[in-house]
Every structure is written in C-alpha cells, then in structure tokens.
Scaffold this motif. Sequence first.
Motif, PDB file in Angstrom:
ATOM      1  N   THR A 184       0.837  -1.204   0.000  1.00  0.00           N
ATOM      2  CA  THR A 184       0.000   0.000   0.000  1.00  0.00           C
ATOM      3  C   THR A 184       0.869   1.250   0.000  1.00  0.00           C
ATOM      4  O   THR A 184       2.026   1.238   0.442  1.00  0.00           O
ATOM      5  CB  THR A 184      -0.930   0.039   1.231  1.00  0.00           C
ATOM      6  N   SER A 237      -0.221   4.051   1.553  1.00  0.00           N
ATOM      7  CA  SER A 237      -0.462   4.675   2.856  1.00  0.00           C
ATOM      8  C   SER A 237      -1.076   3.647   3.789  1.00  0.00           C
ATOM      9  O   SER A 237      -1.432   2.538   3.373  1.00  0.00           O
ATOM     10  CB  SER A 237      -1.370   5.903   2.709  1.00  0.00           C
ATOM     11  N   GLN A 238      -1.243   4.014   5.037  1.00  0.00           N
ATOM     12  CA  GLN A 238      -1.696   3.082   6.060  1.00  0.00           C
ATOM     13  C   GLN A 238      -3.179   2.735   5.892  1.00  0.00           C
ATOM     14  O   GLN A 238      -4.007   3.597   5.601  1.00  0.00           O
ATOM     15  CB  GLN A 238      -1.460   3.691   7.448  1.00  0.00           C
ATOM     16  N   ASP A 268      -6.873   1.408   7.293  1.00  0.00           N
ATOM     17  CA  ASP A 268      -7.680   1.528   8.510  1.00  0.00           C
ATOM     18  C   ASP A 268      -8.074   0.116   8.952  1.00  0.00           C
ATOM     19  O   ASP A 268      -9.168  -0.362   8.662  1.00  0.00           O
ATOM     20  CB  ASP A 268      -8.919   2.376   8.230  1.00  0.00           C
ATOM     21  N   GLU A 285       1.495  -5.641  10.186  1.00  0.00           N
ATOM     22  CA  GLU A 285       1.746  -4.400   9.462  1.00  0.00           C
ATOM     23  C   GLU A 285       3.227  -4.038   9.554  1.00  0.00           C
ATOM     24  O   GLU A 285       3.800  -4.018  10.638  1.00  0.00           O
ATOM     25  CB  GLU A 285       0.879  -3.288  10.048  1.00  0.00           C
ATOM     26  N   GLN A 294       6.004  -1.076   8.094  1.00  0.00           N
ATOM     27  CA  GLN A 294       6.211   0.171   7.338  1.00  0.00           C
ATOM     28  C   GLN A 294       7.479   0.066   6.490  1.00  0.00           C
ATOM     29  O   GLN A 294       8.512  -0.436   6.932  1.00  0.00           O
ATOM     30  CB  GLN A 294       6.325   1.353   8.295  1.00  0.00           C
ATOM     31  N   TYR A 297       3.510   0.780   3.030  1.00  0.00           N
ATOM     32  CA  TYR A 297       3.319  -0.271   4.036  1.00  0.00           C
ATOM     33  C   TYR A 297       3.153  -1.629   3.343  1.00  0.00           C
ATOM     34  O   TYR A 297       2.690  -1.710   2.194  1.00  0.00           O
ATOM     35  CB  TYR A 297       2.064  -0.002   4.876  1.00  0.00           C
ATOM     36  N   TYR A 343       1.297  -5.369   4.236  1.00  0.00           N
ATOM     37  CA  TYR A 343       0.348  -6.030   5.139  1.00  0.00           C
ATOM     38  C   TYR A 343       0.320  -7.523   4.837  1.00  0.00           C
ATOM     39  O   TYR A 343       0.138  -7.924   3.685  1.00  0.00           O
ATOM     40  CB  TYR A 343      -1.059  -5.439   4.984  1.00  0.00           C
ATOM     41  N   GLN A 403      -5.898   2.698  -1.202  1.00  0.00           N
ATOM     42  CA  GLN A 403      -4.515   2.680  -0.716  1.00  0.00           C
ATOM     43  C   GLN A 403      -3.704   1.503  -1.270  1.00  0.00           C
ATOM     44  O   GLN A 403      -2.472   1.520  -1.235  1.00  0.00           O
ATOM     45  CB  GLN A 403      -4.483   2.588   0.825  1.00  0.00           C
TER      46      GLN A 403
END
Length: 550
Positions: free
Chosen positions: A296, A298-299, A301, A316, A318, A323, A325, A343
């Motif tokens: 992704t 960005s992070q 939710d 997760e 970074q 990121y 996952y 994302q």
Amino acid sequence: MNYFLTYAVYVIILSVLMGISTWKLFKKMGYNPLFAFVPFYNYYIIQKETDHSKWWVILAYVPIVGPIMMTVFHLFLMKHFGKTSFVQKLLTVILPFIYMAFVNYSKDSELHVEDDLYLTEEEKAEGKKESFVGSITFAVVFATIVHVFFTQPFGIPTGSMERTLLVGDFLFVNKWSYGFRMPMRPLAIPFLQGTIMDTGEKNNPKDDPKSYVDAVKLPYARILQFNKPQKNDIVVFNYPQDSVHTATDRKDPYVKRCVAVAGDIMEFRAGRLFINGKPESILGDQKKQHKYIATTGSQLDVPSLYKKYGFLPVQEVQTQTGYLYDFQGLTDETAKEIKMLPQVIDLKEHIWPKDSGAVSFKLNAMHDAYTKHVDTTQSIFPINKKWNQDWYGPLKIPKKGDVVTLNHETLPEYRWIISEYEHNKLENKDGKIFVNGQEATQYTIKQDYYMMIGDNRDASLDARFFGFVPEENIVGSPMFTWLSVEGLFPDKSSSYQPDGKKIRWDRMFKATNTGEANKTSYWWVAAIILLLFFGWDYIARLFKKKESEE
C-alpha cells in the motif's frame, strides 16, 4: 481387557490398604473384620452404618470421581468414631489410610452414636453445615461425572478454524462420537486438563504442578466404538507432540478438521488440498482462506476492516515507500474487496516456493556455524522432506495392519508412531534400526491415524507440522456453541486487537459439526433444560416443605 485388569489390580491394592487401616473399626461396628478387605462391600457397610445412598458405593470406584467419593466415606467412618475436629478431618482427607490406621490401632477409638433427641444447638448447627458441604460435594461429583464421561466444554483461543469456528467460541464436545475413551489417569483433580496453574514464561512448563498423578496409570481403551472419524469431521483431539505431559488424555486439546483418514493419500499443491488425487470437498460452513501480501502507498484503517470482515489476522510493516500487510486468512471475496481499496497498490496470494523445506535454522555462536533447529512449530513433518505448507506430500496416512518399510529415509515418518504412540523402544545403532532390541526393516502399524488440518490453512499449527494423529488421542466431536465472545482471547497472529468484548448472540446454541452454512439453533433445548432443572428444584422443595409440616 488390559485396561480392566490393570484397574482391578488398583482396586485390590486400595482394598488391602482399606482393610489394614480399618479392620478393627469394622469389628467394633459388629462386623467380621475381614469385610474391611472386600472391595465394594467394605464401603457398603460404611454406607449402611451412616445411612446414606447405596449408589454412592458404585461411585467410589469410578475413575476421577472415585477418590472424591472414597474421601467422603472415610470422613463418614471417622465421624462414626467421633473424629470430627477440623484437624482430624484434614488428616482423613490428605492422609486417609495413614490416619485411619492410627485411629484403627488406637486404644481409645470407640464407636460414637448420635441421638437426635439429645443434640445441642451447636451440634445441630454443625449438622446443617455438613449438610450444606455435602450438597456442594455432590454437585461437584455430578458435574465431574458429566465432564469426564459425557461432554466437556472447550474454548477456541486461536484462529486456525476460522471462519467455521471463531476465536472466542465455547463448545460442548461429545465424548461418545467415536466411542468413549476410558480415563487413563484415574487420580486427578476434576475439571483441570493438565496443570493446576501456569507458573509463568520464565519457568519450564514441565515444572508446572500437574493436576493428575502420573504414576497411577491405565492403558488405552475405548468402549462402544460404533464410528470412527470421517473426512470433513471437526474433531477434538489431544495434541500428539505435547512435550509437557506424558499422559495421552492430559495433553493439550486441539480442534481441527479431519481431512484424511487411515489409508488416504494427502497432498497440497500450491496451497490447494488433494485427497487421493482429487480436490477436497468444501462444505457449506467452510471458507477457502489463503495468505495474501498487500503493498500500500499509505496506512490502512485496520480497525474498520476488522469490524467489516470480522476475524482478520494481519501484520503491518512500514517501508520506505508505504506499508506491507500480511493477511493470513482472506477469502477470495474478501481479497477482491481489499484489492479495490484506494490505498492498495498490489495484493498477491502468498505461495511458498516448491521444494523449499520449512525448517528453521539458528546461529550456534559457540561453533560459529548454522545448525538445524528441529521444532514442530516451525518444521514440516517429516523433517527430512523438502515440503512446506503449500507444497506438501503426497503422504500416505498409516492404517492399522499396514506393514511399512523401515530405513533411514522412512524413519522420520514413522519414528513417533513406533516410539511414542505405540510405546516401543526405538534405537538407531551403527546404521541399523532396532525395535524393542530386535533389528527391524519393517514395522506393523497397531492403530489407525488421521490428518487434522485447520480451515484457516495459512494460520494453523496442524498435522503438517506435528504429523499423524493417533486414534488413541481422539477425544470426540463438537456438538454446539454454547457461548461466543468476540475479543476474549488476544490474537497473537495479528498486530491489531479489537477493543472490548462482545457476545455474539447469533452463534449461541448452534450446532457446529453439520457442515451446513445455516446451522440450526438449539436455544429452545437449553431453555427447556433450564426450566426443568429449576422447576424440579422448586417442586422438590414444595414436597419437602409439605412433609415437614405433616
């Protein structure tokens, strides 16, 4: 047969101890002192003298329940001879045959007969207290009988069976599904599985206080076995490679799906399961789940995703550009929806490369070299194969009567069967294999074996790691979910934990082992049972009150 012969030996030993420690007391009660040595009849005499129910005598010889009932009879007998102080009762409980022998051979041990007409208020109050304690004792005895011989509660602490069985589900297990396995450690604290308490991570689990007496053991026996585990059954079994407990019935309980039975050939190809060369059958309550890696920008939710999809084990990480996952259990439908999130740059199913053995290595600082570290939580079974979770097999499941070849290539596959599950002495000396002192090139399998795999294939410690499950380890099958609480157990496979706890009312009292997508709810059965229990108690109290008034 061996089970009952061994049990008879224990009964004879207990009867001899009972006779040696109480024969004079029986004589003072007006009976032939030899009766103190006679199994069943010795406790029947105590029951007769103390005016209690005859069926209690039978319970005194039932495994696990028996020690409780024998203690009750010992307390009755000591009370019959005036030994009623707290210390005397305590000695009777913790040192029964020693303390009873002390009373038996004492010169001042006289029969104590109470007359209700001359009881003091203190004695009457003590009688009511004993009556209350007796009620509690027999409530425990009744619950123990149900727990040991009929059904046992079982909680789901991990996500290996998602989304069939959820983390926080509590089940009742039918111990008669595949025949009743007789208790193998008859001296045990009721309701506890293996240990009394966990002494913490710093201590060796083997040092935790056991809830059973390991020295008093009975051989494996199963009665009224009309069925055996079938493919697709959800089965509760004792973890075969539990290194803490040697007693089979005291090893940690696991719940998985039986995907292959004795005689089947199991294989995973790119994460898909094949039995006897054919793709597995998917039942209505099963969901195909696989591991996916999401990249992704960005992070994500994650809390919102968890609320939408329920169980969502995820790690997760970074990176410099965004990121990563690691989703351990996504269905095809969920994967498509997550891939559409703005994302998400990329979402790929993770498949282990073929011929990459899942064996961990660790640095041996003393020798400055890497050495193989065999661990069933990280190593595929058998350890000499270049298999992993996604490329596994083909592996034939051993069947009772199979004659297997023993050599250094096949030994890792059968060593646990020979040495641990079928209790032989296995040795590997000078390049030769010995079973019970005899050189062996073949071995005949003594019981059926099964492969138990979690429905959430990429987040399951299952038979791909710990190997075959012996029939001896089978406990039973889940009947229904009697309670389900979201957030009750921490999910170690996920970096996100749900806030708070929530009861899943829609799962209450639903059958678990039917294979149907929409399971039947049996809440009305639970309501009837509760109504009968409390109604019977109310009616019984009314009759008792009427009798006292008359």
